[in-house]
Write an enzyme that holds these catalytic residues in place. Structure first.
Site, PDB file in Angstrom:
ATOM      1  N   GLY A 120     -14.566  -6.503  -2.220  1.00  0.00           N
ATOM      2  CA  GLY A 120     -15.999  -6.229  -2.351  1.00  0.00           C
ATOM      3  C   GLY A 120     -16.442  -6.295  -3.802  1.00  0.00           C
TER       4      GLY A 120
ATOM      5  N   ARG B 108     -12.683 -12.627   0.721  1.00  0.00           N
ATOM      6  CA  ARG B 108     -11.578 -11.940   1.397  1.00  0.00           C
ATOM      7  C   ARG B 108     -10.702 -13.070   1.935  1.00  0.00           C
ATOM      8  NH1 ARG B 108     -13.011  -6.467   1.063  1.00  0.00           N
ATOM      9  NH2 ARG B 108     -15.241  -6.149   1.255  1.00  0.00           N
TER      10      ARG B 108
ATOM     11  N   ASP C 148      -8.251  -1.510  -3.462  1.00  0.00           N
ATOM     12  CA  ASP C 148      -6.849  -1.315  -3.089  1.00  0.00           C
ATOM     13  C   ASP C 148      -6.221  -2.551  -2.443  1.00  0.00           C
ATOM     14  OD1 ASP C 148      -8.509  -0.920  -0.968  1.00  0.00           O
ATOM     15  OD2 ASP C 148      -7.395   0.753  -0.095  1.00  0.00           O
TER      16      ASP C 148
ATOM     17  N   THR D 128     -14.894  -1.032  -7.668  1.00  0.00           N
ATOM     18  CA  THR D 128     -15.478  -0.780  -6.345  1.00  0.00           C
ATOM     19  C   THR D 128     -16.558   0.273  -6.503  1.00  0.00           C
ATOM     20  OG1 THR D 128     -15.106   0.436  -4.283  1.00  0.00           O
ATOM     21  CG2 THR D 128     -13.354   0.567  -5.884  1.00  0.00           C
TER      22      THR D 128
ATOM     23  N   ASP E 239     -17.382   2.375  -4.454  1.00  0.00           N
ATOM     24  CA  ASP E 239     -17.111   3.567  -3.652  1.00  0.00           C
ATOM     25  C   ASP E 239     -16.362   4.673  -4.410  1.00  0.00           C
ATOM     26  OD1 ASP E 239     -18.239   2.166  -1.515  1.00  0.00           O
ATOM     27  OD2 ASP E 239     -16.316   1.282  -0.966  1.00  0.00           O
TER      28      ASP E 239
ATOM     29  N   ASP F 240     -13.275   5.055  -4.591  1.00  0.00           N
ATOM     30  CA  ASP F 240     -12.325   5.547  -3.581  1.00  0.00           C
ATOM     31  C   ASP F 240     -10.874   5.231  -3.935  1.00  0.00           C
ATOM     32  OD1 ASP F 240     -12.492   2.828  -3.244  1.00  0.00           O
ATOM     33  OD2 ASP F 240     -12.612   2.868  -1.071  1.00  0.00           O
TER      34      ASP F 240
ATOM     35  N   ARG G  44     -17.910   3.808   2.186  1.00  0.00           N
ATOM     36  CA  ARG G  44     -16.835   3.696   3.199  1.00  0.00           C
ATOM     37  C   ARG G  44     -16.352   5.100   3.587  1.00  0.00           C
ATOM     38  NH1 ARG G  44     -12.871  -1.225   1.787  1.00  0.00           N
ATOM     39  NH2 ARG G  44     -12.474  -0.040  -0.080  1.00  0.00           N
TER      40      ARG G  44
HETATM   41  P1  ADP Z   1     -10.595  -4.578  -1.876  1.00  0.00           P
HETATM   42  O1  ADP Z   1      -9.771  -5.138  -2.971  1.00  0.00           O
HETATM   43  O2  ADP Z   1     -12.028  -4.345  -2.266  1.00  0.00           O
HETATM   44  O3  ADP Z   1      -9.939  -3.371  -1.240  1.00  0.00           O
HETATM   45  P2  ADP Z   1      -9.781  -6.226   0.421  1.00  0.00           P
HETATM   46  O4  ADP Z   1      -9.026  -5.112   1.085  1.00  0.00           O
HETATM   47  O5  ADP Z   1     -10.596  -7.091   1.267  1.00  0.00           O
HETATM   48  O6  ADP Z   1     -10.735  -5.694  -0.739  1.00  0.00           O
HETATM   49  O7  ADP Z   1      -8.698  -7.111  -0.365  1.00  0.00           O
HETATM   50  C1  ADP Z   1      -9.105  -8.221  -1.127  1.00  0.00           C
HETATM   51  C2  ADP Z   1      -8.131  -9.354  -0.973  1.00  0.00           C
HETATM   52  O8  ADP Z   1      -6.841  -8.941  -1.445  1.00  0.00           O
HETATM   53  C3  ADP Z   1      -7.875  -9.812   0.463  1.00  0.00           C
HETATM   54  O9  ADP Z   1      -8.848 -10.722   0.922  1.00  0.00           O
HETATM   55  C4  ADP Z   1      -6.528 -10.498   0.326  1.00  0.00           C
HETATM   56  O10 ADP Z   1      -6.652 -11.797  -0.230  1.00  0.00           O
HETATM   57  C5  ADP Z   1      -5.823  -9.600  -0.682  1.00  0.00           C
HETATM   58  N1  ADP Z   1      -5.006  -8.591   0.023  1.00  0.00           N
HETATM   59  C6  ADP Z   1      -5.438  -7.491   0.659  1.00  0.00           C
HETATM   60  N2  ADP Z   1      -4.422  -6.825   1.229  1.00  0.00           N
HETATM   61  C7  ADP Z   1      -3.313  -7.523   0.959  1.00  0.00           C
HETATM   62  C8  ADP Z   1      -1.927  -7.353   1.270  1.00  0.00           C
HETATM   63  N3  ADP Z   1      -1.473  -6.325   1.994  1.00  0.00           N
HETATM   64  N4  ADP Z   1      -1.059  -8.299   0.810  1.00  0.00           N
HETATM   65  C9  ADP Z   1      -1.522  -9.330   0.083  1.00  0.00           C
HETATM   66  N5  ADP Z   1      -2.799  -9.546  -0.236  1.00  0.00           N
HETATM   67  C10 ADP Z   1      -3.699  -8.665   0.179  1.00  0.00           C
END
Ligand code: ADP
Length: 358
Positions: free
Chosen positions: A14, A75, A106, A128, A130, A132, A174
């Site tokens: 995000g 994403r 995260d 982020t 949030d 969080d 969230r």
């Molecule tokens: P944020 O970083 O805001 O928490 P996301 O959870 O959507 O957002 O994660 C962003 C991107 O990081 C995902 O689209 C993916 O490319 C990568 N990612 C997320 N989780 C994993 C994971 N467990 N292993 C590898 N890459 C990941």
């Protein structure tokens, strides 16, 4: 150890106001240290699709005041697969990218760890709205999003006062109630309803009824987007007609949603992004990796990404088997102390809303 020659920077997950300021700081600091910098376009997808741009100091001109992210964000599910990961590593090798600064939340840090484990050192910068990420007191974007939320709450307050109304407002965050709590305090709301803390619906409705009879005209109830009824409905939408029915005060519902993710970053976000961006490059230059840059008691520090993730899961009660055991006993204690501290902070804010909303 040979000196780092080239780093990449990406923004993922995000978006958050201040991401651009972080990109700028990383690029300028690295270039100042004589390191080449490339921008990876669209988060981890840029590594899979080979969308890499060379940065000069001018590449990041005039972005510090802009919301969104000039590197775009995606994403990228493919990145989570071993095949996708290998493609990403091959892109790094092709462009001579020796290390990566990953700005995001995260999920982004989990991706960074996967890269680290395959030989590409990474440092994460928490971006982020949030706030969080339990390990850091502060994430980039939080202040801007809160100020945008506050501005809109103030607008609603004006019209509630004119018409003797109540407005239930669902805000972002969230499963983290911090945006709701801070903005409720600052907007003079009668209540903040957050996922982390129990909420007494009967008490609030009685209080609104009583205050209305005593002559109070405007009521704001701020509710976090992560609060649901036991049968999965958005609680704000359910609460709104109940307040009107039981108090007689005309009550409306508003959802601010993604509007607060955009807009110019605040001074606080630009400043923190600059401090964190510089720190990220310093860490890579020191040969460090798999760290997340944090703000702790006003200082910019670095914590192990795994520690940060376990702290998060412990606080959010989403621990998986083996998570705590991956930490030293001292780290496990630190995680517990941190969770207690975060919970106490939330309780203190919750009380503040109540005490000041007479
Ligand atoms: P944020 O970083 O805001 O928490 P996301 O959870 O959507 O957002 O994660 C962003 C991107 O990081 C995902 O689209 C993916 O490319 C990568 N990612 C997320 N989780 C994993 C994971 N467990 N292993 C590898 N890459 C990941």
């Amino acid at each position: 150890m040979a000196k780092l020659q080239k780093i990449g920077i990406l923004t993922s997950g995000g978006d958050a106001p201040g991401m651009n300021a972080a990109v700028r700081a990383v690029a300028r600091k690295a270039l100042d240290e004589g390191i080449e910098v490339v921008g990876i376009v669209g988060g981890y997808a840029g590594l899979i699709q080979d969308e890499i741009i060379d940065f000069t100091p001018r590449s990041v001109s005039n972005i510090i005041a802009r919301g969104g992210t000039m590197l775009y964000s995606n994403r990228c599910l493919e990145f989570k697969t071993e095949e996708g990961m290998q493609t990403a590593i091959a892109t790094c090798k092709k462009h001579g990218i020796e290390a990566i600064v990953a700005c995001g939340g995260d999920g982004t840090f989990r991706g960074a760890t996967d890269l680290t484990n395959r030989g590409i050192p990474t440092v994460g910068i928490p971006c982020t709205i949030d706030n969080d990420i339990t390990a850091t007191d502060y994430t980039i974007g939080f202040d801007s999003a809160m100020n945008t939320t506050l501005g809109m709450l103030d607008c609603l307050r004006d019209t509630c006062e004119s018409h003797a109304r109540c407005n239930v407002v669902e805000v972002m965050g969230r499963d983290c109630g911090q945006i709701a709590l801070y903005t409720a305090i600052a907007a003079g709301a009668v209540a903040a309803i957050v996922p982390e803390l129990p909420f007494d619906e009967k008490e609030l409705i009685e209080r609104i009824g009583k205050l209305s009879k005593e002559g109070k005209r405007s009521f704001l109830v701020v509710i976090s987007e992560g609060v649901f009824t036991p049968d999965g409905k958005k609680y704000g939408e359910v609460l709104t007609p109940k307040i009107e029915k039981e108090t007689g005060v005309e009550t409306r519902f508003a959802r601010f949603a993604h509007i607060v993710r955009g807009g110019a970053p605040s001074l606080r976000d630009r400043y923190t992004a600059t401090r964190m961006g510089i720190k990220a490059v310093e860490l890579l230059l020191e040969g460090k990796s798999n760290l997340v840059v944090c703000e702790i008691d006003g200082k910019i520090e670095a914590l192990d990404i795994n520690y940060s993730q376990v702290a998060d899961r412990y606080f959010k009660k989403t621990l998986k088997p083996g998570n705590m055991e991956s930490l030293t006993p001292a780290q496990q204690q630190a995680v517990k102390d941190l969770a207690d501290k975060r919970y106490a902070e939330l309780c203190e804010m919750y009380e503040m809303v109540k005490v000041t909303s007479k």
